[in-house]
Design a protein around this motif. Structure first.
Motif, mmCIF file in Angstrom:
data_model
loop_
_atom_site.group_PDB
_atom_site.id
_atom_site.type_symbol
_atom_site.label_atom_id
_atom_site.label_comp_id
_atom_site.label_asym_id
_atom_site.label_seq_id
_atom_site.Cartn_x
_atom_site.Cartn_y
_atom_site.Cartn_z
ATOM 1 N N ILE A 53 0.873 -1.170 0.000
ATOM 2 C CA ILE A 53 0.000 0.000 0.000
ATOM 3 C C ILE A 53 0.914 1.225 0.000
ATOM 4 C CG2 ILE A 53 -1.679 1.317 1.340
ATOM 5 C CD1 ILE A 53 -2.892 -1.346 2.187
ATOM 6 N N PRO A 54 0.760 2.111 -0.977
ATOM 7 C CA PRO A 54 1.663 3.260 -1.080
ATOM 8 C C PRO A 54 1.546 4.193 0.127
ATOM 9 C CG PRO A 54 0.146 3.166 -2.965
ATOM 10 C CD PRO A 54 -0.244 2.095 -2.018
ATOM 11 N N SER A 81 2.443 -0.658 13.896
ATOM 12 C CA SER A 81 2.234 -1.171 12.547
ATOM 13 C C SER A 81 3.551 -1.132 11.777
ATOM 14 C CB SER A 81 1.183 -0.312 11.856
ATOM 15 O OG SER A 81 0.931 -0.769 10.571
ATOM 16 N N LEU A 82 3.878 -2.221 11.080
ATOM 17 C CA LEU A 82 5.120 -2.281 10.311
ATOM 18 C C LEU A 82 4.896 -2.199 8.805
ATOM 19 C CD1 LEU A 82 7.026 -5.102 12.225
ATOM 20 C CD2 LEU A 82 7.452 -2.654 12.313
ATOM 21 N N ALA A 83 3.953 -2.974 8.291
ATOM 22 C CA ALA A 83 3.742 -3.010 6.839
ATOM 23 C C ALA A 83 2.359 -3.566 6.527
ATOM 24 C CB ALA A 83 4.803 -3.877 6.168
ATOM 25 N N HIS A 84 1.828 -3.123 5.388
ATOM 26 C CA HIS A 84 0.558 -3.640 4.865
ATOM 27 C C HIS A 84 0.760 -3.839 3.366
ATOM 28 C CE1 HIS A 84 -1.578 -2.603 8.578
ATOM 29 N NE2 HIS A 84 -0.853 -1.494 8.570
ATOM 30 N N TYR A 85 0.488 -5.039 2.884
ATOM 31 C CA TYR A 85 0.644 -5.285 1.458
ATOM 32 C C TYR A 85 -0.344 -6.340 0.987
ATOM 33 C CZ TYR A 85 3.593 -9.214 3.028
ATOM 34 O OH TYR A 85 4.069 -10.350 3.644
ATOM 35 N N ALA A 109 -1.375 -10.421 10.543
ATOM 36 C CA ALA A 109 -2.807 -10.506 10.272
ATOM 37 C C ALA A 109 -2.997 -10.735 8.776
ATOM 38 C CB ALA A 109 -3.520 -9.232 10.707
ATOM 39 N N VAL A 110 -3.851 -11.692 8.440
ATOM 40 C CA VAL A 110 -4.162 -12.003 7.045
ATOM 41 C C VAL A 110 -5.666 -11.794 6.863
ATOM 42 C CG1 VAL A 110 -4.132 -13.760 5.235
ATOM 43 C CG2 VAL A 110 -2.318 -13.725 6.973
ATOM 44 N N THR A 111 -6.039 -10.827 6.026
ATOM 45 C CA THR A 111 -7.448 -10.534 5.770
ATOM 46 C C THR A 111 -7.780 -10.959 4.348
ATOM 47 O OG1 THR A 111 -7.343 -8.642 7.272
ATOM 48 C CG2 THR A 111 -9.212 -8.736 5.750
ATOM 49 N N LEU A 112 -8.775 -11.831 4.210
ATOM 50 C CA LEU A 112 -9.208 -12.267 2.881
ATOM 51 C C LEU A 112 -10.102 -11.182 2.282
ATOM 52 C CD1 LEU A 112 -9.207 -14.472 0.702
ATOM 53 C CD2 LEU A 112 -11.200 -15.471 1.838
ATOM 54 N N VAL A 189 -5.452 -11.319 -0.614
ATOM 55 C CA VAL A 189 -5.364 -11.072 0.826
ATOM 56 C C VAL A 189 -4.591 -9.786 1.095
ATOM 57 C CG1 VAL A 189 -5.526 -13.513 1.502
ATOM 58 C CG2 VAL A 189 -3.279 -12.496 1.115
ATOM 59 N N LEU A 190 -4.907 -9.195 2.248
ATOM 60 C CA LEU A 190 -4.127 -8.080 2.777
ATOM 61 C C LEU A 190 -3.313 -8.646 3.930
ATOM 62 C CD1 LEU A 190 -3.445 -5.019 3.012
ATOM 63 C CD2 LEU A 190 -5.325 -4.888 4.687
ATOM 64 N N ILE A 191 -1.994 -8.518 3.841
ATOM 65 C CA ILE A 191 -1.093 -8.956 4.911
ATOM 66 C C ILE A 191 -0.715 -7.733 5.732
ATOM 67 C CG2 ILE A 191 1.118 -10.041 5.470
ATOM 68 C CD1 ILE A 191 -0.767 -11.930 3.994
#
Length: 195
Positions: A53-54, A81-85, A109-112, A189-191
């Motif tokens: 995510i930019p 929070s470290l990273a979201h991709y 966290a893994v969001t479908l 997924v969003l990691i």
């Protein structure tokens, strides 16, 4: 925030629907606006599309991303929070069983976000250490089932974790995890990594 359907798999894993449906739809649309890179291999990931995510986004996007990130962070009870991709798994995609960098990541966290109706495979795999409660009475070979001999690995139960669109699964840094190979269809997924 929706906390319906909380499933406590064991002390180190949980699964719940915590995001609003509009946030899930937003994330799906955001992925569609980004330019993911296809990786044949990226560490333990194989044959996946990946994009972070930019950091620079329009103000309206920043408000929604912050709300989503804060909701997930609150659910994980993490400090930072470290990273979201995003990861998009397609036919042939999988993730080798591994643990995340324990010096950096405390919770994942893994969001479908999306899955095709014809999806076959692609389930999350978690390795649960075998306990006395997991064993049925009977003979064993070798005798000591729970304590491996020197140089042998601890015995684990591989668990396939099914997720519904919008559900978030959280596990800590010591959990071995992966993703089964996608045989048909796709999943997005969003990691989210947290300290």
């Amino acid at each position: 925030m929706c906390t319906c359907g909380v499933i406590q798999l064991e002390s180190n894993y949980t699964k719940s629907t915590i995001l609003l449906q509009e946030d899930v739809e937003y994330l799906k649309a955001l992925y569609g606006r980004l330019t993911p890179t296809f990786y044949t291999r990226d560490f333990n990931l194989f044959n996946v599309y990946k994009c972070h995510i930019p950091r620079k986004m329009p103000p309206e996007d920043i408000v929604t991303i912050r709300r989503v990130a804060n909701t997930i962070q609150h659910y994980t009870q993490a400090k930072e929070s470290l990273a979201h991709y995003f990861l998009k798994y397609i036919e042939g995609s999988f993730t080798n069983v591994h643990i995340d960098n324990p010096n950096r990541v405390n919770k994942t966290a893994v969001t479908l976000i999306d899955a095709s109706t014809d999806l076959v495979g692609g389930d999350a795999i978690l390795l649960k250490k075998i306990t006395k409660e997991d064993l049925l009475e009977g003979k064993s070979q070798p005798e000591n089932v729970l304590n491996p001999s020197k140089g042998k690995r601890d015995p684990f139960i591989p668990l396939l974790i099914k997720q519904e669109i919008g559900s978030t699964m959280v596990y800590d840094k010591f959990i071995q995890h992966g993703v089964a190979r996608v045989e048909k269809g796709h999943r997005l997924v969003l990691i989210s990594w947290f300290k």
